[in-house]
Motif scaffolding. Structure first.
Motif, PDB file in Angstrom:
ATOM      1  N   VAL A 164       0.936  21.004  48.212  1.00 15.92           N
ATOM      2  CA  VAL A 164       1.414  20.033  47.222  1.00 15.92           C
ATOM      3  C   VAL A 164       2.914  19.859  47.401  1.00 15.92           C
ATOM      4  CG1 VAL A 164       1.636  19.472  44.772  1.00 15.92           C
ATOM      5  CG2 VAL A 164      -0.371  20.723  45.596  1.00 15.92           C
ATOM      6  N   VAL A 165       3.365  18.590  47.423  1.00 14.53           N
ATOM      7  CA  VAL A 165       4.773  18.274  47.624  1.00 14.53           C
ATOM      8  C   VAL A 165       5.320  17.591  46.369  1.00 14.53           C
ATOM      9  CG1 VAL A 165       6.469  17.065  49.033  1.00 14.53           C
ATOM     10  CG2 VAL A 165       4.386  18.004  50.097  1.00 14.53           C
ATOM     11  N   PHE A 166       6.368  18.161  45.799  1.00 16.00           N
ATOM     12  CA  PHE A 166       7.062  17.577  44.659  1.00 16.00           C
ATOM     13  C   PHE A 166       8.347  16.921  45.153  1.00 16.00           C
ATOM     14  CE2 PHE A 166       4.418  20.775  42.766  1.00 16.00           C
ATOM     15  CZ  PHE A 166       4.151  20.375  41.467  1.00 16.00           C
ATOM     16  N   ALA A 167       8.518  15.635  44.909  1.00 21.70           N
ATOM     17  CA  ALA A 167       9.763  14.934  45.227  1.00 21.70           C
ATOM     18  C   ALA A 167      10.509  14.711  43.913  1.00 21.70           C
ATOM     19  CB  ALA A 167       9.463  13.596  45.903  1.00 21.70           C
ATOM     20  N   LEU A 168      11.722  15.234  43.825  1.00 22.06           N
ATOM     21  CA  LEU A 168      12.510  15.140  42.603  1.00 22.06           C
ATOM     22  C   LEU A 168      13.505  13.992  42.665  1.00 22.06           C
ATOM     23  CD1 LEU A 168      13.314  18.934  41.999  1.00 22.06           C
ATOM     24  CD2 LEU A 168      11.214  17.659  41.496  1.00 22.06           C
ATOM     25  N   LYS A 169      13.861  13.471  41.505  1.00 19.50           N
ATOM     26  CA  LYS A 169      14.848  12.393  41.434  1.00 19.50           C
ATOM     27  C   LYS A 169      16.237  12.904  41.769  1.00 19.50           C
ATOM     28  CE  LYS A 169      12.173  10.219  37.736  1.00 19.50           C
ATOM     29  NZ  LYS A 169      12.135   9.904  36.288  1.00 19.50           N
ATOM     30  N   GLU A 170      16.513  14.136  41.395  1.00 17.04           N
ATOM     31  CA  GLU A 170      17.760  14.788  41.766  1.00 17.04           C
ATOM     32  C   GLU A 170      17.457  16.249  42.060  1.00 17.04           C
ATOM     33  OE1 GLU A 170      16.964  15.107  37.564  1.00 17.04           O
ATOM     34  OE2 GLU A 170      17.817  13.286  38.434  1.00 17.04           O
ATOM     35  N   GLY A 171      18.325  16.896  42.808  1.00 17.91           N
ATOM     36  CA  GLY A 171      18.084  18.281  43.175  1.00 17.91           C
ATOM     37  C   GLY A 171      18.018  19.190  41.960  1.00 17.91           C
ATOM     38  N   ASN A 172      17.171  20.212  42.056  1.00 21.31           N
ATOM     39  CA  ASN A 172      17.072  21.206  40.991  1.00 21.31           C
ATOM     40  C   ASN A 172      16.817  22.554  41.633  1.00 21.31           C
ATOM     41  OD1 ASN A 172      16.532  22.855  38.823  1.00 21.31           O
ATOM     42  ND2 ASN A 172      15.220  21.390  37.769  1.00 21.31           N
ATOM     43  N   ALA A 173      17.861  23.369  41.672  1.00 21.01           N
ATOM     44  CA  ALA A 173      17.761  24.665  42.331  1.00 21.01           C
ATOM     45  C   ALA A 173      16.838  25.628  41.592  1.00 21.01           C
ATOM     46  CB  ALA A 173      19.150  25.283  42.467  1.00 21.01           C
ATOM     47  N   ASP A 174      16.527  25.331  40.315  1.00 22.85           N
ATOM     48  CA  ASP A 174      15.687  26.212  39.516  1.00 22.85           C
ATOM     49  C   ASP A 174      14.251  25.710  39.371  1.00 22.85           C
ATOM     50  OD1 ASP A 174      17.906  27.811  39.013  1.00 22.85           O
ATOM     51  OD2 ASP A 174      18.428  26.740  37.174  1.00 22.85           O
ATOM     52  N   PHE A 175      13.867  24.714  40.142  1.00 20.36           N
ATOM     53  CA  PHE A 175      12.594  24.043  39.898  1.00 20.36           C
ATOM     54  C   PHE A 175      11.397  25.000  39.915  1.00 20.36           C
ATOM     55  CE2 PHE A 175       8.876  21.503  41.329  1.00 20.36           C
ATOM     56  CZ  PHE A 175       8.775  20.685  40.216  1.00 20.36           C
ATOM     57  N   ALA A 176      11.388  25.965  40.839  1.00 19.39           N
ATOM     58  CA  ALA A 176      10.241  26.876  40.930  1.00 19.39           C
ATOM     59  C   ALA A 176      10.070  27.695  39.656  1.00 19.39           C
ATOM     60  CB  ALA A 176      10.389  27.795  42.141  1.00 19.39           C
ATOM     61  N   TYR A 177      11.184  27.983  38.966  1.00 17.81           N
ATOM     62  CA  TYR A 177      11.099  28.698  37.695  1.00 17.81           C
ATOM     63  C   TYR A 177      10.344  27.874  36.659  1.00 17.81           C
ATOM     64  CZ  TYR A 177      14.471  32.408  38.867  1.00 17.81           C
ATOM     65  OH  TYR A 177      15.098  33.496  39.410  1.00 17.81           O
ATOM     66  N   LEU A 178      10.582  26.560  36.644  1.00 17.74           N
ATOM     67  CA  LEU A 178      10.002  25.703  35.616  1.00 17.74           C
ATOM     68  C   LEU A 178       8.483  25.710  35.652  1.00 17.74           C
ATOM     69  CD1 LEU A 178      12.318  22.555  35.854  1.00 17.74           C
ATOM     70  CD2 LEU A 178      12.711  24.714  34.660  1.00 17.74           C
ATOM     71  N   LEU A 179       7.934  25.912  36.817  1.00 20.77           N
ATOM     72  CA  LEU A 179       6.483  25.843  36.983  1.00 20.77           C
ATOM     73  C   LEU A 179       5.769  27.053  36.384  1.00 20.77           C
ATOM     74  CD1 LEU A 179       6.419  24.376  40.596  1.00 20.77           C
ATOM     75  CD2 LEU A 179       6.223  23.159  38.420  1.00 20.77           C
ATOM     76  N   GLU A 180       6.542  28.012  35.872  1.00 22.49           N
ATOM     77  CA  GLU A 180       5.975  29.179  35.202  1.00 22.49           C
ATOM     78  C   GLU A 180       5.790  28.917  33.710  1.00 22.49           C
ATOM     79  OE1 GLU A 180       6.081  33.239  33.269  1.00 22.49           O
ATOM     80  OE2 GLU A 180       7.550  31.616  33.070  1.00 22.49           O
ATOM     81  N   ASP A 181       6.275  27.779  33.215  1.00 29.36           N
ATOM     82  CA  ASP A 181       6.174  27.462  31.798  1.00 29.36           C
ATOM     83  C   ASP A 181       4.718  27.478  31.344  1.00 29.36           C
ATOM     84  OD1 ASP A 181       7.655  26.220  29.339  1.00 29.36           O
ATOM     85  OD2 ASP A 181       5.864  25.003  29.620  1.00 29.36           O
ATOM     86  N   PHE A 182       4.482  28.029  30.150  1.00 26.35           N
ATOM     87  CA  PHE A 182       3.104  28.210  29.687  1.00 26.35           C
ATOM     88  C   PHE A 182       2.361  26.895  29.458  1.00 26.35           C
ATOM     89  CE2 PHE A 182       6.126  29.276  26.222  1.00 26.35           C
ATOM     90  CZ  PHE A 182       5.985  28.141  25.426  1.00 26.35           C
ATOM     91  N   HIS A 183       3.068  25.784  29.360  1.00 24.21           N
ATOM     92  CA  HIS A 183       2.386  24.497  29.235  1.00 24.21           C
ATOM     93  C   HIS A 183       1.775  24.021  30.561  1.00 24.21           C
ATOM     94  CE1 HIS A 183       5.417  24.278  25.906  1.00 24.21           C
ATOM     95  NE2 HIS A 183       4.368  23.833  25.253  1.00 24.21           N
ATOM     96  N   LEU A 184       2.368  24.466  31.677  1.00 27.60           N
ATOM     97  CA  LEU A 184       2.014  23.904  32.982  1.00 27.60           C
ATOM     98  C   LEU A 184       0.870  24.663  33.652  1.00 27.60           C
ATOM     99  CD1 LEU A 184       5.580  23.014  34.317  1.00 27.60           C
ATOM    100  CD2 LEU A 184       3.946  21.570  33.076  1.00 27.60           C
ATOM    101  N   ALA A 185      -0.172  24.907  32.884  1.00 28.85           N
ATOM    102  CA  ALA A 185      -1.366  25.565  33.410  1.00 28.85           C
ATOM    103  C   ALA A 185      -2.050  24.674  34.438  1.00 28.85           C
ATOM    104  CB  ALA A 185      -2.328  25.867  32.269  1.00 28.85           C
ATOM    105  N   ILE A 186      -2.598  25.303  35.465  1.00 28.09           N
ATOM    106  CA  ILE A 186      -3.367  24.567  36.469  1.00 28.09           C
ATOM    107  C   ILE A 186      -4.836  24.577  36.041  1.00 28.09           C
ATOM    108  CG2 ILE A 186      -3.969  24.358  38.893  1.00 28.09           C
ATOM    109  CD1 ILE A 186      -0.959  23.972  38.196  1.00 28.09           C
ATOM    110  N   VAL A 187      -5.362  23.390  35.803  1.00 28.66           N
ATOM    111  CA  VAL A 187      -6.746  23.243  35.321  1.00 28.66           C
ATOM    112  C   VAL A 187      -7.551  22.456  36.336  1.00 28.66           C
ATOM    113  CG1 VAL A 187      -5.979  23.329  32.913  1.00 28.66           C
ATOM    114  CG2 VAL A 187      -6.224  21.112  34.052  1.00 28.66           C
ATOM    115  N   PRO A 188      -8.887  22.541  36.285  1.00 31.81           N
ATOM    116  CA  PRO A 188      -9.695  21.752  37.221  1.00 31.81           C
ATOM    117  C   PRO A 188      -9.588  20.264  36.896  1.00 31.81           C
ATOM    118  CG  PRO A 188     -11.085  22.869  35.621  1.00 31.81           C
ATOM    119  CD  PRO A 188      -9.704  23.412  35.430  1.00 31.81           C
ATOM    120  N   VAL A 189      -9.590  19.469  37.934  1.00 31.64           N
ATOM    121  CA  VAL A 189      -9.456  18.022  37.792  1.00 31.64           C
ATOM    122  C   VAL A 189     -10.644  17.333  38.445  1.00 31.64           C
ATOM    123  CG1 VAL A 189      -8.092  16.007  38.478  1.00 31.64           C
ATOM    124  CG2 VAL A 189      -6.945  18.076  37.658  1.00 31.64           C
ATOM    125  N   LYS A 190     -11.217  16.376  37.739  1.00 37.59           N
ATOM    126  CA  LYS A 190     -12.329  15.594  38.277  1.00 37.59           C
ATOM    127  C   LYS A 190     -12.038  14.122  38.041  1.00 37.59           C
ATOM    128  CE  LYS A 190     -17.359  15.017  38.114  1.00 37.59           C
ATOM    129  NZ  LYS A 190     -18.625  15.466  37.485  1.00 37.59           N
TER     130      LYS A 190
END
Length: 523
Positions: A164-190
């Motif tokens: 998976v490739v994330f393209a950001l509008k501006e650089g964010n050196a902390d982006f990988a930290y954000l993906l640990e947020d409890f809202h950003l759960a990975i769920v099945p998609v259909k």
């Protein structure tokens, strides 16, 4: 500060280039109750774990976009997997992401997914699940609390089924930290639609849930983590009242509880069957003033309210020393970019009166809504504030709100109300979630043009000295212009039966990074 309380300083190149950059949090204890560092005997499987949580509401939902309290957040980290995770030492690593890479400008992040991950419904994890899970929080119609976290994402695409490739509008050196947020759960998609019914890739499968009362789950037989999810099953009870939680623990009805009542903590300490943990992290208590509602639309009124509170008294009496003084901004000593040179605001009735006069008031009458649902002791804190504020010409009517429905009817709705934040692992994350102009959880509806300009600029700045300067200025702006009285940073103080085993407890979120159900076991 003790040895374990020294700041853990991340190497930014490691954060950018590897899947295990050192975290941004310091781990410390400001009391005689120490975090447990020695590991208990080897974990073993079995048993039914019961925990009492001081959160939960009948209006809760299993949709990760709607998580608003510690009860649903615990379910998030129990039922679901996330791209990244933070361990007990504050180190960032991959969870459902096996590894990642990033361009030098920190604008393009490429994540390789872990193989062999299965959802509770039998579906195998692939890139479409990640994309659909993230897009669930994006778009103009989204009301997700995580919408602001992903606002900088310009595009998400798959590069094959496992990348998976994330393209950001501006650089964010902390982006990988954000993906640990409890809202950003990975769920099945259909068919492009995320399944937000509670089906996840976490260690436990949802059995049933009665919102605002209790929920149960059973160990997922095909969980990919071999050294986790030790309990056969779990039961999480929503017990808003701290006394009721304490009684449930001491009588053996539950095995653990969060948010101990510090006024009676000494009684729990005497119980030889219990362990008390007090961990300093990023949690803070606040009193939010809606900046678009009179009289709080006047910055001098806000400053008067900030000078009229006795922070040291709250630290000593409300927290019994289990915390640190707050300085009306959310970045405390646990953060990497904490500005230690920012003058500590103190109780000063004369300065409060000065600002009242400057705002055109000889005296001020306001109502302050509080309930222990906001934080344990919130009503007591409001009463203490009421007593001290009279010395500054401020008359506070303390409105004791009901615990039930507090987050729906009071928080961010009443002009002056008690609330709290668990905090976030990085300064950018905290500011973006709660203080950016259009952030979903901007408690005071505060907007400051200079602050928002700095927030965007600092996010992509790779020169550490320049970045520190920007975050220092943002802390100062928030302190002097913002809409929150932040009197204290509170330790996470919990209690658990000594029948429960665990390793070193993570401080990034409460309850072992909200992962106590999968990390703990019966000793």
């Amino acid at each position: 500060m003790s040895e374990w309380g020294k700041m853990i300083t991340p190497n930014r190149r490691e954060i950018l280039k590897s899947a295990a950059g050192v975290g941004a949090l310091a781990i410390s204890s400001s009391t005689g109750i120490l975090p447990v560092f020695a590991e208990d005997p080897a974990p073993k499987k079995g048993g039914h774990f019961k925990i009492g949580i001081g959160g939960g509401s009948p209006s809760d939902s299993l949709d990760p976009a709607t998580y608003t309290n510690s009860y649903t957040e615990l379910f998030g980290k129990t039922l679901h997997g996330y791209l990244t995770q933070i361990d007990a030492d504050g180190k960032l690593g991959g969870e459902l992401a096996d590894s990642w890479d990033v361009t030098k400008d920190a604008k393009t992040w490429t994540f390789k997914l872990r193989k062999g991950v299965e959802f509770h419904n039998g579906k195998s994890l692939d890139a479409k699940d990640v994309i659909g899970s993230m897009n669930h929080h994006r778009g103009e119609q989204s009301k997700s609390a995580a919408k602001g976290i992903l606002a900088s994402v310009d595009d998400i695409r798959a590069d094959g089924p496992e990348t998976v490739v994330f393209a950001l509008k501006e650089g964010n050196a902390d982006f990988a930290y954000l993906l640990e947020d409890f809202h950003l759960a990975i769920v099945p998609v259909k068919d492009g639609k995320a399944d937000v019914s509670g089906v996840g890739a976490g260690g436990y499968v949802l059995d049933q849930i009665d919102y605002g009362v209790k929920g149960t789950g059973k160990r997922f037989a095909n969980y990919w983590k071999l050294e986790a999810a030790w309990f056969d099953s779990f039961e999480a009870l929503s017990i808003q009242d701290a006394t009721a939680r304490t009684n449930a623990l001491t009588t053996g009805q539950i095995h653990a509880m969060d948010r101990c009542d510090l006024k009676t903590l000494h009684l729990l300490e005497r119980n030889k069957d219990l362990e008390i943990t007090s961990l300093a992290g990023t949690q803070f208590y606040l009193l939010a003033m809606l900046c678009d509602v009179a009289p709080f639309d006047n910055v001098d009124v806000r400053l008067a309210c900030k000078y009229a509170i006795n922070r040291q008294q709250l630290l000593d009496t409300l927290l019994q020393g289990h915390g640190k003084l707050g300085n009306d901004n959310p970045i405390g000593p646990a953060y990497r970019y904490f500005d230690k040179d920012l003058p500590q605001r103190e109780f000063d009735p004369d300065k409060a009166r000065f600002h009242l006069k400057k705002a055109g008031f000889s005296e001020l009458k306001v109502s302050l809504s509080a309930a222990d649902a906001a934080f344990v002791g919130a009503v007591d804190a409001a009463v203490l504030y009421q007593q001290d504020a009279t010395k500054a010409g401020i008359s506070i009517d303390v409105v004791r709100e009901a615990n039930d429905g507090y987050w729906d009817t009071v928080n961010m709705k009443k002009p002056f109300s008690a609330s709290y934040w668990l905090g976030r692992p990085t300064a950018d994350w905290m500011f973006s979630m709660g203080y950016a102009a259009n952030a979903a959880w901007n408690n005071s509806r505060w907007k400051n043009a200079r602050f928002n300009e700095l927030l965007v600029t600092a996010r992509s700045e790779l020169d550490d000295k320049k970045r520190q300067g920007m975050y220092s200025e943002m802390q100062s702006i928030c302190r002097d212009d913002g809409g929150e009285v932040i009197p204290v940073f509170a330790n996470n103080v919990n209690a658990l039966s000594k029948k429960i085993g665990h390793k070193k407890i993570a401080p990034n979120w409460d309850l072992d990074g909200l992962r106590c159900v999968e990390r703990w076991w019966f000793a």
